[in-house]
Write a protein that holds these residues in place. Sequence first.
Motif, PDB file in Angstrom:
ATOM      1  N   ALA A  39       2.496   1.550  -3.440  1.00 40.19           N
ATOM      2  CA  ALA A  39       1.662   2.149  -4.493  1.00 40.19           C
ATOM      3  C   ALA A  39       1.246   3.600  -4.361  1.00 40.19           C
ATOM      4  CB  ALA A  39       0.348   1.149  -4.247  1.00 40.19           C
ATOM      5  N   TRP A  44       0.747  -1.314  -0.030  1.00 32.40           N
ATOM      6  CA  TRP A  44      -0.047  -0.127   0.013  1.00 32.40           C
ATOM      7  C   TRP A  44       0.729   1.330  -0.007  1.00 32.40           C
ATOM      8  CZ3 TRP A  44      -4.609   1.856  -0.904  1.00 32.40           C
ATOM      9  CH2 TRP A  44      -5.002   3.117  -0.609  1.00 32.40           C
ATOM     10  N   ARG A  62       4.103   5.648  -5.352  1.00 30.56           N
ATOM     11  CA  ARG A  62       4.320   5.885  -6.814  1.00 30.56           C
ATOM     12  C   ARG A  62       3.227   6.722  -7.222  1.00 30.56           C
ATOM     13  NH1 ARG A  62       5.782  -0.417  -9.119  1.00 30.56           N
ATOM     14  NH2 ARG A  62       7.834  -0.333  -8.247  1.00 30.56           N
TER      15      ARG A  62
END
Length: 72
Positions: free
Chosen positions: A12, A9, A15
């Motif tokens: 992500a 998590w 990113r």
Amino acid sequence: MGSTALGLWIKATTRLRDAHRVGSERGLTTTEVAVLTFVLVAIAVAIGALLYNYANDTVSNAPSPDIPDFSD
């Protein structure tokens, strides 16, 4: 299992945040827009001057029409 999901998590969201930050820096700045506008206006003025000179020379070199004098 929970620490792996938390790690994924975090990776992500990092990113996505980086992609959003890079995406917002892809546009033109105000200075770039001003410079491009100035260049386009200068080109338009130059083309206008060329067309004006061409039209002026064409009119100046045109033969004068023979108009009869009816002032009798």
